[in-house]
Design a protein around this motif. Structure first.
Motif, PDB file in Angstrom:
ATOM      1  N   GLU A  25       0.887  -1.169   0.000  1.00  0.00           N
ATOM      2  CA  GLU A  25       0.000   0.000   0.000  1.00  0.00           C
ATOM      3  C   GLU A  25       0.925   1.218   0.000  1.00  0.00           C
ATOM      4  O   GLU A  25       1.678   1.429   0.956  1.00  0.00           O
ATOM      5  N   PRO A  26       0.929   2.027  -1.067  1.00  0.00           N
ATOM      6  CA  PRO A  26       1.895   3.131  -1.183  1.00  0.00           C
ATOM      7  C   PRO A  26       1.909   4.108  -0.006  1.00  0.00           C
ATOM      8  O   PRO A  26       2.979   4.472   0.470  1.00  0.00           O
ATOM      9  N   SER A  27       0.755   4.523   0.467  1.00  0.00           N
ATOM     10  CA  SER A  27       0.758   5.500   1.570  1.00  0.00           C
ATOM     11  C   SER A  27       1.302   4.885   2.855  1.00  0.00           C
ATOM     12  O   SER A  27       2.013   5.548   3.610  1.00  0.00           O
ATOM     13  N   ALA A  28       1.013   3.621   3.107  1.00  0.00           N
ATOM     14  CA  ALA A  28       1.555   2.944   4.291  1.00  0.00           C
ATOM     15  C   ALA A  28       3.067   2.785   4.163  1.00  0.00           C
ATOM     16  O   ALA A  28       3.809   2.950   5.138  1.00  0.00           O
ATOM     17  N   TYR A  29       3.528   2.481   2.948  1.00  0.00           N
ATOM     18  CA  TYR A  29       4.965   2.341   2.721  1.00  0.00           C
ATOM     19  C   TYR A  29       5.693   3.669   2.940  1.00  0.00           C
ATOM     20  O   TYR A  29       6.705   3.722   3.630  1.00  0.00           O
ATOM     21  N   ILE A  30       5.171   4.751   2.359  1.00  0.00           N
ATOM     22  CA  ILE A  30       5.799   6.069   2.530  1.00  0.00           C
ATOM     23  C   ILE A  30       5.808   6.461   4.008  1.00  0.00           C
ATOM     24  O   ILE A  30       6.808   6.974   4.522  1.00  0.00           O
ATOM     25  N   HIS A  31       4.720   6.198   4.706  1.00  0.00           N
ATOM     26  CA  HIS A  31       4.660   6.486   6.145  1.00  0.00           C
ATOM     27  C   HIS A  31       5.749   5.705   6.881  1.00  0.00           C
ATOM     28  O   HIS A  31       6.445   6.242   7.747  1.00  0.00           O
ATOM     29  N   HIS A  32       5.908   4.430   6.543  1.00  0.00           N
ATOM     30  CA  HIS A  32       6.933   3.583   7.166  1.00  0.00           C
ATOM     31  C   HIS A  32       8.331   4.159   6.913  1.00  0.00           C
ATOM     32  O   HIS A  32       9.139   4.255   7.840  1.00  0.00           O
ATOM     33  N   VAL A  33       8.601   4.542   5.667  1.00  0.00           N
ATOM     34  CA  VAL A  33       9.915   5.090   5.328  1.00  0.00           C
ATOM     35  C   VAL A  33      10.174   6.377   6.095  1.00  0.00           C
ATOM     36  O   VAL A  33      11.239   6.546   6.695  1.00  0.00           O
ATOM     37  N   LEU A  34       9.218   7.283   6.100  1.00  0.00           N
ATOM     38  CA  LEU A  34       9.409   8.559   6.799  1.00  0.00           C
ATOM     39  C   LEU A  34       9.590   8.365   8.298  1.00  0.00           C
ATOM     40  O   LEU A  34      10.349   9.099   8.940  1.00  0.00           O
ATOM     41  N   LYS A  35       8.933   7.371   8.846  1.00  0.00           N
ATOM     42  CA  LYS A  35       9.032   7.093  10.285  1.00  0.00           C
ATOM     43  C   LYS A  35      10.406   6.537  10.654  1.00  0.00           C
ATOM     44  O   LYS A  35      10.907   6.806  11.743  1.00  0.00           O
ATOM     45  N   HIS A  36      11.037   5.777   9.745  1.00  0.00           N
ATOM     46  CA  HIS A  36      12.273   5.080  10.085  1.00  0.00           C
ATOM     47  C   HIS A  36      13.538   5.624   9.424  1.00  0.00           C
ATOM     48  O   HIS A  36      14.644   5.212   9.790  1.00  0.00           O
ATOM     49  N   ILE A  37      13.414   6.535   8.498  1.00  0.00           N
ATOM     50  CA  ILE A  37      14.599   6.964   7.748  1.00  0.00           C
ATOM     51  C   ILE A  37      15.617   7.716   8.608  1.00  0.00           C
ATOM     52  O   ILE A  37      16.821   7.640   8.366  1.00  0.00           O
ATOM     53  N   ALA A  38      15.182   8.387   9.630  1.00  0.00           N
ATOM     54  CA  ALA A  38      16.121   9.123  10.490  1.00  0.00           C
ATOM     55  C   ALA A  38      17.073   8.179  11.222  1.00  0.00           C
ATOM     56  O   ALA A  38      18.206   8.557  11.542  1.00  0.00           O
ATOM     57  N   ASP A  39      16.633   6.955  11.460  1.00  0.00           N
ATOM     58  CA  ASP A  39      17.472   5.965  12.145  1.00  0.00           C
ATOM     59  C   ASP A  39      18.383   5.208  11.182  1.00  0.00           C
ATOM     60  O   ASP A  39      19.225   4.429  11.622  1.00  0.00           O
ATOM     61  N   ALA A  40      18.213   5.410   9.892  1.00  0.00           N
ATOM     62  CA  ALA A  40      18.980   4.676   8.886  1.00  0.00           C
ATOM     63  C   ALA A  40      20.302   5.386   8.632  1.00  0.00           C
ATOM     64  O   ALA A  40      20.454   6.154   7.686  1.00  0.00           O
ATOM     65  N   ASP A  41      21.274   5.112   9.483  1.00  0.00           N
ATOM     66  CA  ASP A  41      22.565   5.792   9.374  1.00  0.00           C
ATOM     67  C   ASP A  41      23.638   4.949   8.688  1.00  0.00           C
ATOM     68  O   ASP A  41      24.796   5.351   8.621  1.00  0.00           O
ATOM     69  N   THR A  42      23.266   3.786   8.177  1.00  0.00           N
ATOM     70  CA  THR A  42      24.188   2.957   7.409  1.00  0.00           C
ATOM     71  C   THR A  42      23.479   2.494   6.141  1.00  0.00           C
ATOM     72  O   THR A  42      22.247   2.528   6.048  1.00  0.00           O
ATOM     73  N   LEU A  43      24.264   2.023   5.190  1.00  0.00           N
ATOM     74  CA  LEU A  43      23.691   1.514   3.950  1.00  0.00           C
ATOM     75  C   LEU A  43      22.778   0.321   4.228  1.00  0.00           C
ATOM     76  O   LEU A  43      21.699   0.203   3.642  1.00  0.00           O
ATOM     77  N   GLU A  44      23.177  -0.524   5.140  1.00  0.00           N
ATOM     78  CA  GLU A  44      22.362  -1.698   5.471  1.00  0.00           C
ATOM     79  C   GLU A  44      21.003  -1.290   6.035  1.00  0.00           C
ATOM     80  O   GLU A  44      19.982  -1.884   5.701  1.00  0.00           O
ATOM     81  N   LYS A  45      20.992  -0.287   6.879  1.00  0.00           N
ATOM     82  CA  LYS A  45      19.728   0.182   7.445  1.00  0.00           C
ATOM     83  C   LYS A  45      18.851   0.834   6.379  1.00  0.00           C
ATOM     84  O   LYS A  45      17.628   0.688   6.413  1.00  0.00           O
ATOM     85  N   LEU A  46      19.472   1.550   5.455  1.00  0.00           N
ATOM     86  CA  LEU A  46      18.698   2.131   4.354  1.00  0.00           C
ATOM     87  C   LEU A  46      18.098   1.036   3.486  1.00  0.00           C
ATOM     88  O   LEU A  46      16.953   1.126   3.060  1.00  0.00           O
ATOM     89  N   GLU A  47      18.863  -0.021   3.251  1.00  0.00           N
ATOM     90  CA  GLU A  47      18.372  -1.117   2.427  1.00  0.00           C
ATOM     91  C   GLU A  47      17.178  -1.819   3.057  1.00  0.00           C
ATOM     92  O   GLU A  47      16.326  -2.349   2.345  1.00  0.00           O
TER      93      GLU A  47
END
Length: 66
Positions: A25-47
């Motif tokens: 579901e695109p809106s749920a996915y975008i919400h998930h990304v925005l919620k967690h992207i600040a914690d993604a400080d490595t390439l593995e976490k971004l992946e």
């Protein structure tokens, strides 16, 4: 009307279409990304935020029965 705006639009469109292609579901996915992207400080976490990641199964579209 700028190249930066076009790049931003293309990035958003790409994320939404890739989510759809992965049955998310695109809106749920975008919400998930925005919620967690600040914690993604490595390439593995971004992946782990990419749409084809198995951890996103909770965001899968639910088929409706008629």
């Amino acid at each position: 009307d700028t190249s930066q705006g076009a790049n931003a639009s293309a990035t958003c469109y790409s994320l939404i279409e890739t989510a759809k292609a992965n049955s998310l579901e695109p809106s749920a996915y975008i919400h998930h990304v925005l919620k967690h992207i600040a914690d993604a400080d490595t390439l593995e976490k971004l992946e782990t935020l990419l749409p084809w990641n198995a951890e996103l199964l909770a965001l899968k579209k639910v088929a409706q029965c008629d």
